[in-house]
Design an enzyme around this catalytic site. Sequence first.
Site, PDB file in Angstrom:
ATOM      1  N   ARG A  71       0.818  -1.217   0.000  1.00 32.82           N
ATOM      2  CA  ARG A  71       0.000   0.000   0.000  1.00 32.82           C
ATOM      3  C   ARG A  71       0.849   1.263   0.000  1.00 32.82           C
ATOM      4  O   ARG A  71       0.411   2.312   0.485  1.00 32.82           O
ATOM      5  CB  ARG A  71      -0.987   0.008   1.173  1.00 32.82           C
ATOM      6  CG  ARG A  71      -2.077  -1.044   1.050  1.00 32.82           C
ATOM      7  CD  ARG A  71      -3.067  -0.954   2.185  1.00 32.82           C
ATOM      8  NE  ARG A  71      -4.102  -1.975   2.065  1.00 32.82           N
ATOM      9  CZ  ARG A  71      -4.807  -2.463   3.083  1.00 32.82           C
ATOM     10  NH1 ARG A  71      -4.583  -2.018   4.301  1.00 32.82           N
ATOM     11  NH2 ARG A  71      -5.730  -3.379   2.878  1.00 32.82           N
ATOM     12  N   ARG A 127      -2.655   6.281   0.037  1.00 35.05           N
ATOM     13  CA  ARG A 127      -2.935   6.368   1.458  1.00 35.05           C
ATOM     14  C   ARG A 127      -2.147   7.443   2.195  1.00 35.05           C
ATOM     15  O   ARG A 127      -2.685   8.482   2.526  1.00 35.05           O
ATOM     16  CB  ARG A 127      -2.736   5.008   2.136  1.00 35.05           C
ATOM     17  CG  ARG A 127      -3.553   3.902   1.491  1.00 35.05           C
ATOM     18  CD  ARG A 127      -3.606   2.655   2.326  1.00 35.05           C
ATOM     19  NE  ARG A 127      -4.635   2.730   3.338  1.00 35.05           N
ATOM     20  CZ  ARG A 127      -4.939   1.733   4.164  1.00 35.05           C
ATOM     21  NH1 ARG A 127      -4.251   0.614   4.107  1.00 35.05           N
ATOM     22  NH2 ARG A 127      -5.897   1.865   5.040  1.00 35.05           N
ATOM     23  N   ARG A 132      -7.004  11.794  -5.134  1.00 32.90           N
ATOM     24  CA  ARG A 132      -8.257  11.165  -4.692  1.00 32.90           C
ATOM     25  C   ARG A 132      -9.356  12.182  -4.406  1.00 32.90           C
ATOM     26  O   ARG A 132     -10.534  11.815  -4.330  1.00 32.90           O
ATOM     27  CB  ARG A 132      -8.001  10.319  -3.445  1.00 32.90           C
ATOM     28  CG  ARG A 132      -7.382   8.954  -3.748  1.00 32.90           C
ATOM     29  CD  ARG A 132      -8.270   8.097  -4.669  1.00 32.90           C
ATOM     30  NE  ARG A 132      -9.598   7.931  -4.170  1.00 32.90           N
ATOM     31  CZ  ARG A 132      -9.967   6.980  -3.317  1.00 32.90           C
ATOM     32  NH1 ARG A 132      -9.070   6.111  -2.863  1.00 32.90           N
ATOM     33  NH2 ARG A 132     -11.211   6.881  -2.912  1.00 32.90           N
ATOM     34  N   ASP A 174      -6.940  -2.722  -7.222  1.00 28.33           N
ATOM     35  CA  ASP A 174      -7.653  -3.299  -6.087  1.00 28.33           C
ATOM     36  C   ASP A 174      -7.903  -4.765  -6.390  1.00 28.33           C
ATOM     37  O   ASP A 174      -8.139  -5.130  -7.553  1.00 28.33           O
ATOM     38  CB  ASP A 174      -8.980  -2.581  -5.843  1.00 28.33           C
ATOM     39  CG  ASP A 174      -9.642  -3.042  -4.557  1.00 28.33           C
ATOM     40  OD1 ASP A 174      -9.245  -2.559  -3.475  1.00 28.33           O
ATOM     41  OD2 ASP A 174     -10.530  -3.920  -4.627  1.00 28.33           O
ATOM     42  N   TYR A 185     -14.886 -12.323   0.333  1.00 22.59           N
ATOM     43  CA  TYR A 185     -15.644 -11.107   0.061  1.00 22.59           C
ATOM     44  C   TYR A 185     -16.983 -11.432  -0.598  1.00 22.59           C
ATOM     45  O   TYR A 185     -18.023 -10.861  -0.248  1.00 22.59           O
ATOM     46  CB  TYR A 185     -14.836 -10.170  -0.839  1.00 22.59           C
ATOM     47  CG  TYR A 185     -13.800  -9.370  -0.112  1.00 22.59           C
ATOM     48  CD1 TYR A 185     -14.155  -8.441   0.864  1.00 22.59           C
ATOM     49  CD2 TYR A 185     -12.442  -9.520  -0.395  1.00 22.59           C
ATOM     50  CE1 TYR A 185     -13.205  -7.694   1.535  1.00 22.59           C
ATOM     51  CE2 TYR A 185     -11.482  -8.776   0.274  1.00 22.59           C
ATOM     52  CZ  TYR A 185     -11.864  -7.869   1.243  1.00 22.59           C
ATOM     53  OH  TYR A 185     -10.929  -7.129   1.912  1.00 22.59           O
TER      54      TYR A 185
END
Length: 339
Positions: free
Chosen positions: A23, A27, A36, A72, A147
């Site tokens: 990551r 972030r 973003r 992702d 998921y």
Amino acid sequence: MNDRFLRACRRLPVDRTPVWFMRQAGRALPEYRAIRERYGLVEITRQPDLCAEVTLQPVRRLGVDAAILFADITLPLIGMGVEVELREGVGPVIAAPLRHAADLDRLAPFDPEEHVAPLLEAIRLIREAATVPLIGFAGAPFTLASYLIEGGPSREFLQVKAFMHGEPDAWQRLMERLTDATIAYLVAQVAAGAQAVQVFDSWVGCLSPSDYRAAVLPHMRRLFAALPVVPAIHFGTNTAGLLEVLAEAGGDVIGVDWRVSLDAAWARIGARAIQGNLDPAAAAGPFEVAQRQAEAILRTAGGRPGHIFNLGHGVLPHTPVDNLRRLVDLVHDAVEVAP
């Protein structure tokens, strides 16, 4: 090209211990947060120039030894017709979870050239510009299944375990489809230019070794056997009880989290490279804590070939960028890895 990451994956001598962060693309970086404010995550992956920029930001800012593609793990699921919402602070949320065997009929075949063509173009752009190797990645079939069945992140994984034990034939079919999709996804990334791949089995630590052997191991073996000849990293969290069977499943490099010491993990996975394993919370706190723990990890590695320094999971959003940069310098300035 700085190739120390690729050399370490193959347990070859390197001049410095290679370091990158899961990551790292996003972030914690202010330049990513600025992007973003205008674009969603999936939207970024659909614009090759923007995806390439976000992928390369940490290479320029931090001096890491590898870039990891900005994407992702749920992108193949979206291509398979699953409605996924990437909810801020929560993670992927599935609109209509799979709970019965008949629900599998809703899954369409995944075609990377059709469903993630802009991402593959981003890989080509990154390779043209990058001075370090590019890591492609995918979610492992069990984590994707979790998921799909749970409907989102879970603590107990009761639904996925109930499906696995209560619908064994349907479970096998689901894992076969997800394995096919993951293989196709990673093969396409390598064909586009990715020089290594990482398989994220983020949730597999919820399983017992016997359940892993019965319900997951055959599919992971098939996955790793089908990959092109580039270094493959096999990573999971909370997997201290599964290390031997994860190594049995495959991967040139086994990624470990902070819940097991590096030397104990290495003794259990045998003669292969290892990646890890600083606690992300330590990286996010006072740098003196991160420094002390990183130095202990490097001492434990002891100059053995095949160590890639990383966090035990992804960079936390509040991690000071300066901490990450100083960690890279610390690892690079440590005693050179012995031949």
